[in-house]
Enzyme design. Structure first.
Site, short mmCIF file in Angstrom:
data_model
loop_
_atom_site.label_atom_id
_atom_site.label_comp_id
_atom_site.label_asym_id
_atom_site.label_seq_id
_atom_site.Cartn_x
_atom_site.Cartn_y
_atom_site.Cartn_z
CB SER A 15 -8.48 1.60 -11.59
OG SER A 15 -7.49 1.58 -10.56
CG ASP A 16 -12.38 -1.84 -7.21
OD1 ASP A 16 -11.74 -1.55 -6.18
OD2 ASP A 16 -13.47 -2.43 -7.15
CB CYS A 17 -7.71 -1.45 -5.02
SG CYS A 17 -8.23 0.15 -4.35
#
Length: 716
Positions: free
Chosen positions: A238-240
């Site tokens: 996932s992106d953060c």
């Protein structure tokens, strides 16, 4: 990946408890000592050099590397980056440091399409064209990962999947609505190539929704397209903190447990953030099965095995010495990349290169003249030495030429000093200009005002640009200095297109050199370009427009009216354009035959000759256009590139083979179809458009070939 490492991963994971499995799905993965699994932090960055973990070779920003149009160079750079990354990893872990930015999983490259020039993160990409992005992204991935998929030197990550290019201020809540045609024609192509052609190990999801589904938990994107259609076997990260957006901003779930379950159920294996801390409760609530978690952890263990993190499956790269970090050979490659990336936009009456013997005093003026920030862009590491344009010119000219310096103005504020008056450095710039024989203006941007939401200044739209004008007082400063009447060379340090119409049209601006963010020692390369130690030969990976007034709304993800593939309106400098100090001649462009079966590849031949007085690295470009295309289809599309080194007077034949896929068009339903009929193939050092011809004085050879047969669907 091999059966051996898959089986090893299965054996490891089947010995884990549920809690232990879940612990390995967070970017901060703790050790499982009883299984001899060391602690590991998955988060590392390497966009244009090993970032955020101390000293490393700092290459030009990604958009600058794209201007080289050179796959071989980009692969060499990727190889250097992973060599340094591996050396740093072994040294750090040998001392027990397994913290953030110290690992071997690099969250790069960014292969999103730079569809709108206002997007602040566009300089992280390889530009606006799917083909160029795919070719350079694949090259960088091959360099990062090495040639043995069972023993990765490092792991690359293609991001952000998918349909992601601003606005930054809205990214946590935004729904990017895209047609099937644009999805497959533009936004997915580079990801497919990185998976199929380069074997990229990881894919990162995006913050936004795509047609209603959050990208990091999208069944359509992660399961249907990435895994089933593309055949991706690696892991998804996932992106953060993006998974928290599911319930906090997108409102597609109600609780963090539901968000974590949605991500895992739809194919997200690793969480950059805290949402997966709640996976145990999600399991207890029946929202996700342990079998699904097991499959995710097996993928994560597999890549760690292939990276050599387990004692009984060692890495052949484990003994790379720390001495390679920022070694002379790597610094030399970085400087070469800086030189190769520069794009000469204007050069009236061959004003450049400058002749030092005719210059007694040179004035270097502008907010980027002595700025380290303007050298490196974002996602940068630390260099042991920085050379700004001012320092580069001072070093090059030595004591033979007087170099005057004036900042002139702040990058975007109306004063330099905190208590200063507006335009507090203008007069100094004019004083320096009056005393100079020639003026080098250093204007543009830096990653503090064009960049990622949270990193760049909010007063500039959370990192996005409000328009294409030079920010702050820079345009006014340029005009004031030009009024002094001395010849000016404008050097632009920026990561994206700017409206340079005034400078292009104004006679006092004799030359314009786009230097991008040229790397830590980029000022040395700039000075050597100005004084003719080499010829600039970069090509634009993006279109430079005359303003944004005619562009579609920034939030509109339709490609109509965007990029060279879908518009030729109000173009200042076209995609693929760039001048040199030399003269390049193309001749004898041909294909072996003119009629081809519907699935036959086509090989294009052309002779390229350097008839000038400077060696060059010419970017040969091949464009294809279907003569009977529909209104929604793109026009000319880049389909082939070849970087060719030519000494003065040297002539080479270049052969570029176009695959069946290169002739395919995407239907409104998202199908990849090759049509029978006539195709135009343009071959040259630029686009086959009127604006490029006016700027260069050259035309592009066009071939006509015919594809015979029936409409045929081919693999995307």
């Amino acid at each position: 990946m091999s059966l051996e490492t898959k089986e090893y991963a299965k054996r490891l994971v089947e010995q884990m408890t549920l809690e232990e499995k879940i612990s390995q799905m967070r970017y901060e993965s703790p050790a499982i000592e009883r299984l001899h699994i060391p602690a590991y932090n998955w988060w590392n960055e390497a966009l244009h050099g090993v970032a955020r973990s101390g000293v490393a070779t700092m290459f030009p920003q990604a958009i600058a590397l794209a201007a080289t149009f050179d796959e071989e160079l980009i692969e060499k750079i990727g190889d250097v980056v992973s060599t340094e990354g591996r050396a740093k990893f072994e040294a750090y872990s040998g001392r027990g440091d397994r913290g953030i930015y110290k690992g071997l999983t690099f969250w790069a490259p960014n292969i999103n399409i730079f569809r709108d020039p206002r997007w602040g993160r566009g300089h992280e990409t390889y530009g606006e064209d799917p083909c160029l992005t795919a070719k350079l992204g694949c090259a960088y991935i091959r360099g990062i990962q090495g040639k043995d998929p069972d023993h990765l030197k490092a792991a690359a990550c293609a991001k952000h999947f998918a349909v992601h290019s601003g606005p930054e201020a809205l990214r946590h809540e935004f729904d990017a609505k895209v047609s099937l045609h644009d999805l497959y024609d533009t936004y997915l192509y580079a990801f497919k190539r990185c998976v199929k052609d380069a074997g990229v190990e990881a894919v990162m999801g995006a913050y936004n929704r795509v047609n209603g589904e959050p990208a990091c938990g999208s069944k359509t994107l992660l399961q249907d397209i990435l895994r089933e259609q593309f055949g991706f076997e690696g892991h998804v990260v996932s992106d953060c903190w993006a998974i928290l957006d599911f319930h906090e901003h997108h409102h597609v779930t109600k609780t963090v447990e539901e968000s974590a379950a949605m991500a895992v159920n739809h194919g997200c294996d690793l969480n950059c953030g805290k949402a997966f801390l709640y996976l145990s409760r999600a399991c207890e609530q029946g929202l996700v099965e342990e079998k699904t978690i097991t499959e995710a952890v097996e993928r994560l263990m597999d890549v760690r095995i292939r990276l050599g993190m387990m004692e009984d499956y060692p890495s052949p790269y484990a003994n790379i010495p720390y001495d390679v970090v920022e070694c002379p050979e790597h610094i030399a490659l970085s400087l070469e990349a800086s030189k190769r990336s520069m794009v000469l936009l204007k050069n009236d009456n061959h004003f450049l290169p400058l002749k030092q013997e005719q210059i007694h005093t040179i004035a270097v003026i502008g907010p980027n003249a002595n700025s380290r920030a303007a050298l490196v862009g974002n996602y940068e590491g630390t260099s042991s030495r920085y050379i700004t344009p001012l320092e580069g010119i001072q070093e090059y000219t030595g004591e033979k030429t007087r170099v005057l310096y004036a900042q002139g103005c702040h990058l975007y504020k109306d004063q330099v000093e905190f208590l200063g008056e507006p335009k507090d450095r203008f007069k100094e710039a004019l004083i320096a200009a009056e005393r100079a024989d020639v003026i080098v203006m250093c204007l543009g941007l830096d990653a503090g005002i064009e960049g990622e939401e949270g990193d760049a200044g909010n007063e500039y739209a959370s990192g996005d640009k409000l328009g294409l004008k030079l920010p702050g007082l820079q345009q006014e400063l340029l005009e004031a200095v030009a009024a002094v009447g001395k010849p000016i060379v404008l050097t632009v340090l920026a990561g994206s297109a700017l409206d340079l119409s005034w400078a292009q049209e104004h006679a006092q601006i004799r030359a314009i050199l786009d230097c991008w963010y040229p790397g830590a020692r980029g000022g040395k390369a700039i000075a050597e370009a100005l004084f003719g130690e080499f010829s600039p030969c970069g090509k634009l990976p993006v279109t430079f427009y005359e303003g944004t007034e005619f562009l579609p709304d920034f939030t509109d993800y339709s490609m109509a009216g965007r990029t060279y593939r879908y518009t030729d309106r109000h173009v200042l400098y076209p995609f693929g354009y760039g001048l040199t100090y030399s003269q390049i001649r193309y001749s004898d462009a041909h294909a072996d035959v003119t009629d081809f079966g519907i699935l036959e590849p086509v090989t294009v031949h052309v002779t390229v000759e350097n008839t000038g007085t400077y060696p060059v690295q010419e970017a040969v470009q091949v464009y294809v256009r279907f003569s009977e295309r529909e209104a929604y289809d793109p026009g000319y599309q880049l389909k082939g590139i070849r970087s060719v080194a030519l000494e003065c007077g040297e002539k080479k034949e270049v052969c570029i083979t176009l695959s069946t896929r290169d002739f395919a068009l995407i239907s409104e339903e998202g199908k990849c179809l090759v049509h029978p009929g006539s195709y135009e193939i343009a071959v040259g050092g630029q686009q086959p458009d009127e604006r490029s011809s006016r700027l260069t004085g050259q035309t592009v050879s066009t071939l006509f070939i015919c594809k015979t047969g029936n409409v045929t669907e081919v693999e995307y």
